[in-house]
Design an enzyme around this catalytic site. Structure first.
Site, PDB file in Angstrom:
ATOM      1  N   GLY A   1      25.245 -30.867  -3.091  1.00  0.00           N
ATOM      2  CA  GLY A   1      24.178 -29.981  -2.652  1.00  0.00           C
ATOM      3  C   GLY A   1      23.838 -30.246  -1.185  1.00  0.00           C
ATOM      4  O   GLY A   1      24.636 -29.916  -0.322  1.00  0.00           O
TER       5      GLY A   1
ATOM      6  N   HIS B   1      37.518 -27.352  -2.004  1.00  0.00           N
ATOM      7  CA  HIS B   1      36.401 -28.292  -1.963  1.00  0.00           C
ATOM      8  C   HIS B   1      35.974 -28.816  -3.337  1.00  0.00           C
ATOM      9  O   HIS B   1      35.548 -29.960  -3.460  1.00  0.00           O
ATOM     10  CB  HIS B   1      35.198 -27.603  -1.306  1.00  0.00           C
ATOM     11  CG  HIS B   1      33.970 -28.443  -1.204  1.00  0.00           C
ATOM     12  ND1 HIS B   1      33.899 -29.562  -0.397  1.00  0.00           N
ATOM     13  CD2 HIS B   1      32.753 -28.347  -1.819  1.00  0.00           C
ATOM     14  CE1 HIS B   1      32.699 -30.112  -0.507  1.00  0.00           C
ATOM     15  NE2 HIS B   1      31.993 -29.407  -1.366  1.00  0.00           N
TER      16      HIS B   1
ATOM     17  N   ASP C   1      39.944 -27.414   2.050  1.00  0.00           N
ATOM     18  CA  ASP C   1      38.490 -27.460   1.885  1.00  0.00           C
ATOM     19  C   ASP C   1      37.858 -26.812   3.114  1.00  0.00           C
ATOM     20  O   ASP C   1      37.972 -27.324   4.230  1.00  0.00           O
ATOM     21  CB  ASP C   1      38.046 -28.915   1.764  1.00  0.00           C
ATOM     22  CG  ASP C   1      36.566 -29.078   1.446  1.00  0.00           C
ATOM     23  OD1 ASP C   1      35.797 -28.129   1.689  1.00  0.00           O
ATOM     24  OD2 ASP C   1      36.187 -30.166   0.972  1.00  0.00           O
TER      25      ASP C   1
ATOM     26  N   SER D   1      31.006 -34.340  -1.614  1.00  0.00           N
ATOM     27  CA  SER D   1      30.309 -33.385  -0.766  1.00  0.00           C
ATOM     28  C   SER D   1      29.017 -34.031  -0.263  1.00  0.00           C
ATOM     29  O   SER D   1      29.066 -35.104   0.324  1.00  0.00           O
ATOM     30  CB  SER D   1      30.066 -32.087  -1.536  1.00  0.00           C
ATOM     31  OG  SER D   1      29.635 -31.051  -0.701  1.00  0.00           O
ATOM     32  N   TRP D   2      27.850 -33.422  -0.504  1.00  0.00           N
ATOM     33  CA  TRP D   2      26.599 -34.089  -0.150  1.00  0.00           C
ATOM     34  C   TRP D   2      26.508 -35.458  -0.819  1.00  0.00           C
ATOM     35  O   TRP D   2      25.944 -36.402  -0.255  1.00  0.00           O
ATOM     36  CB  TRP D   2      25.401 -33.229  -0.545  1.00  0.00           C
ATOM     37  CG  TRP D   2      24.137 -34.019  -0.693  1.00  0.00           C
ATOM     38  CD1 TRP D   2      23.508 -34.360  -1.854  1.00  0.00           C
ATOM     39  CD2 TRP D   2      23.360 -34.624   0.370  1.00  0.00           C
ATOM     40  NE1 TRP D   2      22.393 -35.134  -1.587  1.00  0.00           N
ATOM     41  CE2 TRP D   2      22.278 -35.303  -0.242  1.00  0.00           C
ATOM     42  CE3 TRP D   2      23.483 -34.640   1.751  1.00  0.00           C
ATOM     43  CZ2 TRP D   2      21.332 -35.984   0.495  1.00  0.00           C
ATOM     44  CZ3 TRP D   2      22.538 -35.338   2.484  1.00  0.00           C
ATOM     45  CH2 TRP D   2      21.464 -35.992   1.861  1.00  0.00           C
TER      46      TRP D   2
END
Length: 323
Positions: free
Chosen positions: A42, A301, A266, A109-110
């Site tokens: 996120g 991704h 990605d 990711s985050w």
């Protein structure tokens, strides 16, 4: 992926901050003996039961939790007292509450951003890092995805993403969406949230997932995901540009074994950032623990792509045996 399992313990971590209501962060814990904490993406994405399936339940105690304002955390979509460093403190509170001395940290990711920030703040509490789709919140990374980069590859989705924003405000899409997501009109807020969420869901995989697009239309998810993400990005992640890659930051964690899994295609968190992390880790021939870099050639991704899933499961198996 390992077979689905049910948690044997659930609970909530209550956090009280001045002028802030109780923030309930629900941890979910599964089997012994070694411990891994899973950090979702996120920010604002929340955890999914399938996230447990990266880990061998006969080897790991698995800790999943929804970060502030995300998933089952309450208050939902709340951005007050919600910063990178609040989340780092929450992770450490959770470790202390569960009486865990050191744990493996797994994030994508985050979640990779938060894992690096946590490890650099509490380096002696981390056994290993398994990171996917590296994101370090540099201005260049945000610009590529939200302004000028991915837009060249997904023009049809970019057009949809532009629609809620007046043409004169499109030179800074993150700032423009911030105004929309904080608009007093609920209809405007929700429309912007769904457009923001769809942009990421439509670009996260090599082949677009209809399920992901449908999730972007869910009111609660879209509002939490978009509002929290935008809050972090409009504030530059509450850190210096490039802070996580600075020598003084990397030096704190070079002793920690790390495995990076990155999709070649990605376009949310492009491989250049994963490579920058590798170069920073190995700068000037500095002594370090092992840095393993897997570039998955047929993936974008998402952690749900087959090649990414396979490498992440293998990485989780490797670190629990070695470290």
């Amino acid at each position: 992926m390992y077979p689905p399992i049910e948690p044997y313990e659930k609970g909530r971590l209550d956090i009280r901050a001045s002028q802030f209501p109780v923030a309930d962060i629900p941890p979910v814990v599964c089997n012994d003996p070694l411990v891994v904490v899973f950090l979702h993406g996120g920010p604002g994405g929340g955890v999914d039961p399938k996230d447990r399936q990266f880990f061998n339940p006969d080897k790991y105690k698995i800790v999943l939790f929804d970060q502030r304002g995300a998933g089952k955390s309450t208050p939902s979509a709340c951005i007050d007292h919600n910063t990178t460093w609040d989340l780092v403190a929450d992770i450490e509170r959770l470790r202390d509450k569960l009486s865990i001395e050191k744990w493996h940290v797994f994030g994508g990711s985050w979640g990779s951003t938060l894992a690096l920030a946590y490890a650099q703040t509490h380096p002696n509490r981390v056994r290993s890092l398994v990171l996917r789709g590296i994101f370090t919140l540099r201005k260049s990374e945000l610009r590529f995805f939200y302004q000028d980069g991915t837009s060249h590859l997904f023009p049809e989705e970019w057009s949809r993403y532009l629609r809620p924003v007046e043409p004169r405000k499109r030179d800074d899409m993150i700032k423009a969406y911030h105004s929309l997501l904080e608009d007093p009109d609920e209809k405007i807020r929700l429309g912007a949230a769904k457009a923001w969420s769809r942009w990421e869901m439509a670009t996260s995989r090599l082949f677009v997932s209809q399920d992901s697009l449908e999730r972007a239309e869910e009111d609660d998810f879209a509002l939490s995901f978009a509002r929290i993400e935008n809050h972090y990005f409009v504030n530059d992640g509450f850190m210096r540009d490039g802070q996580l890659l600075e020598e003084q930051s990397i030096a704190k964690i070079r002793h920690i074994p790390i495995i990076v899994v990155q999709g070649r295609y990605d376009v949310v968190c492009p491989p250049t950032t994963a490579w920058a992390l590798k170069m920073a880790w190995e700068a000037n021939g500095a002594e370090s623990a092992s840095f393993t870099f897997h570039l998955v050639q047929d993936a974008g991704h998402s952690s749900r792509e087959p090649g990414i899933e396979k490498k992440l499961v293998e990485a989780a198996d490797e670190v629990v045996e070695k470290y």
